[in-house]
Design a protein around this motif. Structure first.
Motif, PDB file in Angstrom:
ATOM      1  N   GLU A 154       0.850  -1.205   0.000  1.00 50.31           N
ATOM      2  CA  GLU A 154       0.000   0.000   0.000  1.00 50.31           C
ATOM      3  C   GLU A 154       0.879   1.245   0.000  1.00 50.31           C
ATOM      4  O   GLU A 154       1.652   1.472   0.918  1.00 50.31           O
ATOM      5  CB  GLU A 154      -0.956  -0.050   1.182  1.00 50.31           C
ATOM      6  N   TRP A 155       0.739   2.041  -1.062  1.00 48.09           N
ATOM      7  CA  TRP A 155       1.515   3.250  -1.258  1.00 48.09           C
ATOM      8  C   TRP A 155       0.733   4.218  -2.133  1.00 48.09           C
ATOM      9  O   TRP A 155      -0.269   3.846  -2.741  1.00 48.09           O
ATOM     10  CB  TRP A 155       2.876   2.949  -1.896  1.00 48.09           C
ATOM     11  N   ALA A 206       4.739   3.110   6.561  1.00 50.45           N
ATOM     12  CA  ALA A 206       6.057   3.560   7.024  1.00 50.45           C
ATOM     13  C   ALA A 206       5.919   4.640   8.101  1.00 50.45           C
ATOM     14  O   ALA A 206       4.886   4.767   8.751  1.00 50.45           O
ATOM     15  CB  ALA A 206       6.872   4.046   5.842  1.00 50.45           C
ATOM     16  N   ASP A 207       6.949   5.438   8.218  1.00 50.45           N
ATOM     17  CA  ASP A 207       7.053   6.427   9.291  1.00 50.45           C
ATOM     18  C   ASP A 207       6.400   7.772   8.975  1.00 50.45           C
ATOM     19  O   ASP A 207       6.545   8.717   9.736  1.00 50.45           O
ATOM     20  CB  ASP A 207       8.530   6.648   9.618  1.00 50.45           C
ATOM     21  N   GLU A 213      14.683  13.105   2.840  1.00 47.25           N
ATOM     22  CA  GLU A 213      15.660  13.119   3.928  1.00 47.25           C
ATOM     23  C   GLU A 213      14.993  12.908   5.282  1.00 47.25           C
ATOM     24  O   GLU A 213      15.577  12.310   6.174  1.00 47.25           O
ATOM     25  CB  GLU A 213      16.426  14.445   3.928  1.00 47.25           C
ATOM     26  N   GLN A 214      13.769  13.392   5.418  1.00 50.84           N
ATOM     27  CA  GLN A 214      13.069  13.360   6.708  1.00 50.84           C
ATOM     28  C   GLN A 214      12.415  12.015   7.009  1.00 50.84           C
ATOM     29  O   GLN A 214      12.390  11.586   8.154  1.00 50.84           O
ATOM     30  CB  GLN A 214      12.004  14.464   6.720  1.00 50.84           C
ATOM     31  N   TYR A 215      11.866  11.347   5.977  1.00 53.41           N
ATOM     32  CA  TYR A 215      11.113  10.110   6.193  1.00 53.41           C
ATOM     33  C   TYR A 215      11.691   8.952   5.387  1.00 53.41           C
ATOM     34  O   TYR A 215      11.921   9.078   4.184  1.00 53.41           O
ATOM     35  CB  TYR A 215       9.649  10.290   5.770  1.00 53.41           C
ATOM     36  N   ALA A 216      11.863   7.819   6.046  1.00 58.29           N
ATOM     37  CA  ALA A 216      12.316   6.606   5.359  1.00 58.29           C
ATOM     38  C   ALA A 216      11.244   6.102   4.398  1.00 58.29           C
ATOM     39  O   ALA A 216      11.549   5.442   3.406  1.00 58.29           O
ATOM     40  CB  ALA A 216      12.661   5.520   6.375  1.00 58.29           C
ATOM     41  N   GLY A 217       9.976   6.409   4.681  1.00 58.69           N
ATOM     42  CA  GLY A 217       8.859   5.932   3.870  1.00 58.69           C
ATOM     43  C   GLY A 217       8.562   6.748   2.628  1.00 58.69           C
ATOM     44  O   GLY A 217       7.570   6.510   1.943  1.00 58.69           O
ATOM     45  N   ILE A 218       9.402   7.731   2.331  1.00 56.10           N
ATOM     46  CA  ILE A 218       9.212   8.530   1.114  1.00 56.10           C
ATOM     47  C   ILE A 218      10.406   8.305   0.207  1.00 56.10           C
ATOM     48  O   ILE A 218      11.548   8.488   0.600  1.00 56.10           O
ATOM     49  CB  ILE A 218       9.025  10.028   1.433  1.00 56.10           C
ATOM     50  N   GLY A 219      10.100   7.881  -1.010  1.00 52.96           N
ATOM     51  CA  GLY A 219      11.149   7.607  -1.982  1.00 52.96           C
ATOM     52  C   GLY A 219      10.626   7.793  -3.385  1.00 52.96           C
ATOM     53  O   GLY A 219       9.779   8.653  -3.644  1.00 52.96           O
ATOM     54  N   PRO A 272       3.476  10.262   9.038  1.00 53.02           N
ATOM     55  CA  PRO A 272       2.195  10.406   9.744  1.00 53.02           C
ATOM     56  C   PRO A 272       1.026  10.594   8.773  1.00 53.02           C
ATOM     57  O   PRO A 272       1.178  11.172   7.694  1.00 53.02           O
ATOM     58  CB  PRO A 272       2.385  11.666  10.595  1.00 53.02           C
ATOM     59  N   GLU A 273      -0.126  10.125   9.184  1.00 52.87           N
ATOM     60  CA  GLU A 273      -1.327  10.219   8.351  1.00 52.87           C
ATOM     61  C   GLU A 273      -1.638  11.671   7.968  1.00 52.87           C
ATOM     62  O   GLU A 273      -1.999  11.950   6.827  1.00 52.87           O
ATOM     63  CB  GLU A 273      -2.511   9.598   9.090  1.00 52.87           C
ATOM     64  N   ALA A 274      -1.486  12.582   8.909  1.00 50.49           N
ATOM     65  CA  ALA A 274      -1.761  13.995   8.625  1.00 50.49           C
ATOM     66  C   ALA A 274      -0.821  14.533   7.545  1.00 50.49           C
ATOM     67  O   ALA A 274      -1.216  15.349   6.705  1.00 50.49           O
ATOM     68  CB  ALA A 274      -1.637  14.827   9.900  1.00 50.49           C
ATOM     69  N   GLU A 275       0.428  14.073   7.545  1.00 44.18           N
ATOM     70  CA  GLU A 275       1.392  14.498   6.525  1.00 44.18           C
ATOM     71  C   GLU A 275       1.008  13.929   5.156  1.00 44.18           C
ATOM     72  O   GLU A 275       1.104  14.614   4.145  1.00 44.18           O
ATOM     73  CB  GLU A 275       2.808  14.051   6.920  1.00 44.18           C
ATOM     74  N   ILE A 276       0.555  12.694   5.128  1.00 43.49           N
ATOM     75  CA  ILE A 276       0.109  12.086   3.863  1.00 43.49           C
ATOM     76  C   ILE A 276      -1.079  12.866   3.305  1.00 43.49           C
ATOM     77  O   ILE A 276      -1.123  13.168   2.111  1.00 43.49           O
ATOM     78  CB  ILE A 276      -0.237  10.601   4.063  1.00 43.49           C
TER      79      ILE A 276
END
Length: 128
Positions: free
Chosen positions: A54-55, A93-94, A70-76, A96-100
């Motif tokens: 899920e992405w 990943a790391d 740089e801030q999140y391992a879950g963003i690439g 947060p839902e609000a950031e997504i």
């Protein structure tokens, strides 16, 4: 909120955007789609995985994309889309839902800002 609920909530958020259309991506020999491509006025702003991992892939300001990686391992990066302007966010990943949610809104707003006056009028329901 579990992962499937996060995907469903994000799908509902994307579906609710004004003027959005979706195109299902179904791989060969599959009976169900594995992605949904979200567009506003035929311009893509998101690709959501709805089966398997899920992405979501989102359009992003290039400077913000660099900072987020740089801030999140879950963003690439995941696809052939230009990595300067597109990010892939792993929903498990790391990040947060609000950031997504904020990034989904940012992606839609970036694409909408690039529409012509005629497209914007059509989006608002004006005839001309």
């Amino acid at each position: 909120m579990n992962l499937s609920q996060r995907t469903a909530a994000l799908k509902a958020r994307l579906d609710a955007k004004p003027g959005v259309t979706t195109v299902a991506g179904t791989p060969p020999r599959a009976s169900e789609p594995n992605t949904l491509r979200y567009k506003v006025m035929d311009k893509m702003f998101a690709i959501l995985s709805v089966r398997g991992a899920e992405w979501v892939i989102l359009k992003c300001d290039e400077h913000l994309a660099e900072t987020l990686r740089e801030q999140y391992a879950g963003i690439g990066h995941r696809t052939h889309l230009d990595p300067r302007f597109w990010i892939c966010v792993a929903l498990d990943a790391d990040v947060p839902e609000a950031e997504i949610d904020r990034l989904a809104d940012h992606s839609y707003d970036l694409v909408r800002a690039g529409l012509t006056r005629k497209q914007m009028a059509h989006l608002r329901g004006e005839t001309g």
